[in-house]
Design an enzyme around this catalytic site. Sequence first.
Site, PDB file in Angstrom:
ATOM      1  N   GLY A  23       8.219  10.292   1.340  1.00 39.97           N
ATOM      2  CA  GLY A  23       8.739  11.040   0.208  1.00 39.97           C
ATOM      3  C   GLY A  23       7.578  11.561  -0.618  1.00 39.97           C
ATOM      4  N   SER A  46       9.759   5.123   4.027  1.00 44.52           N
ATOM      5  CA  SER A  46       9.088   3.830   3.876  1.00 44.52           C
ATOM      6  C   SER A  46       8.261   3.789   2.595  1.00 44.52           C
ATOM      7  CB  SER A  46       8.210   3.533   5.088  1.00 44.52           C
ATOM      8  OG  SER A  46       7.259   4.561   5.296  1.00 44.52           O
ATOM      9  N   GLU A  47       7.613   4.901   2.247  1.00 44.48           N
ATOM     10  CA  GLU A  47       6.931   5.030   0.963  1.00 44.48           C
ATOM     11  C   GLU A  47       7.132   6.439   0.421  1.00 44.48           C
ATOM     12  OE1 GLU A  47       4.462   1.627   2.687  1.00 44.48           O
ATOM     13  OE2 GLU A  47       5.086   3.575   3.471  1.00 44.48           O
ATOM     14  N   THR A  48       7.150   6.538  -0.897  1.00 42.32           N
ATOM     15  CA  THR A  48       7.190   7.827  -1.576  1.00 42.32           C
ATOM     16  C   THR A  48       5.977   7.941  -2.488  1.00 42.32           C
ATOM     17  OG1 THR A  48       9.598   8.048  -1.488  1.00 42.32           O
ATOM     18  CG2 THR A  48       8.474   9.253  -3.228  1.00 42.32           C
ATOM     19  N   HIS A  75      -0.235   7.220   4.807  1.00 43.93           N
ATOM     20  CA  HIS A  75       0.545   8.356   5.292  1.00 43.93           C
ATOM     21  C   HIS A  75       1.142   9.143   4.143  1.00 43.93           C
ATOM     22  CE1 HIS A  75       4.370   6.074   4.864  1.00 43.93           C
ATOM     23  NE2 HIS A  75       4.966   7.250   4.990  1.00 43.93           N
TER      24      HIS A  75
END
Length: 299
Positions: A23, A46-48, A75
């Site tokens: 995100g 999974s992560e923003t 990422h």
Amino acid sequence: MDSRRALLVDAFTTEPLSGNAAGVVPDADGLDAEQMRAVAAELGASETAFVCSSAAADRRIRYFTPQQEVDLCGHATIAAHAHLAAERELEPGTHTLETNVGTLDIELGDLGEVWMTQDAPTVRPLEVDYDRLAAALGVDDAALRDVGADLPVAVASTGLPFLVVPVNFLEHLSGADPDDAAIADLAAEHDTAGVYAYTFDAIDGDSTLHARCFAPGIGISEDPATGTAAGACGAYLRQVGAFDSMPDELRIEQGHFVDRPGTVRVRVGAEIRVGGRAVQSLDGEIVVPEFADDDIIEA
């Protein structure tokens, strides 16, 4: 109600709906931690990455899983900077980024590739119970003991620590059936974000190794392509003398067994640098929730 632009950007790939989706909220000024966590949970990546202004660097990014804030995410950093470059908000060259682990250099290439300088590496080899570790990963303990005679299990970090575990062959790593609770317990015991298992037995002939990353303790059963873990693995491989001569660049393939193949590039020198491309897969707006003090239920 407040709304912000929100995107999904696939990192470590040039093909949409592959690699690792992050995100990205490119204008997150004014959002508090609870709002960021709620937005991250709604986006479901999974992560923003929440991009904010900074007095100490060109910009700041805060990183949230659907459950909690994490100090660094490779990422999501690649994804955010690739998006800003595509919007012509960044020119090729070196930029500075404020994170919870300090200020890092980000280099943007002419073709849109993003290189992220990692934090100073630490590597700590461990004596482990191979039976317990194998049971947690869902592999035969011989797959770990075999290669473990030469390459130790270790806690490695270039900003976010991981338990780095060598596996002898791809067939064993591909067949892993991890126990999320056991993995989370191991990670918590060693104060790591998760377990990063790798083998030199790769699918692509151009790849240096194949990796799988399990981080259920922070809400990620399996991460498709993990920049900070790849950087930590690069530092680990140098310290344990895995190569007669360290390659100029490691190409780490990951994500194939969750149908999100990607490639993380790692350069291990005076600094550890993680690089790759990214491509946008979704662009829209998200409503930001408002929280009153009495709306938050404490356990």
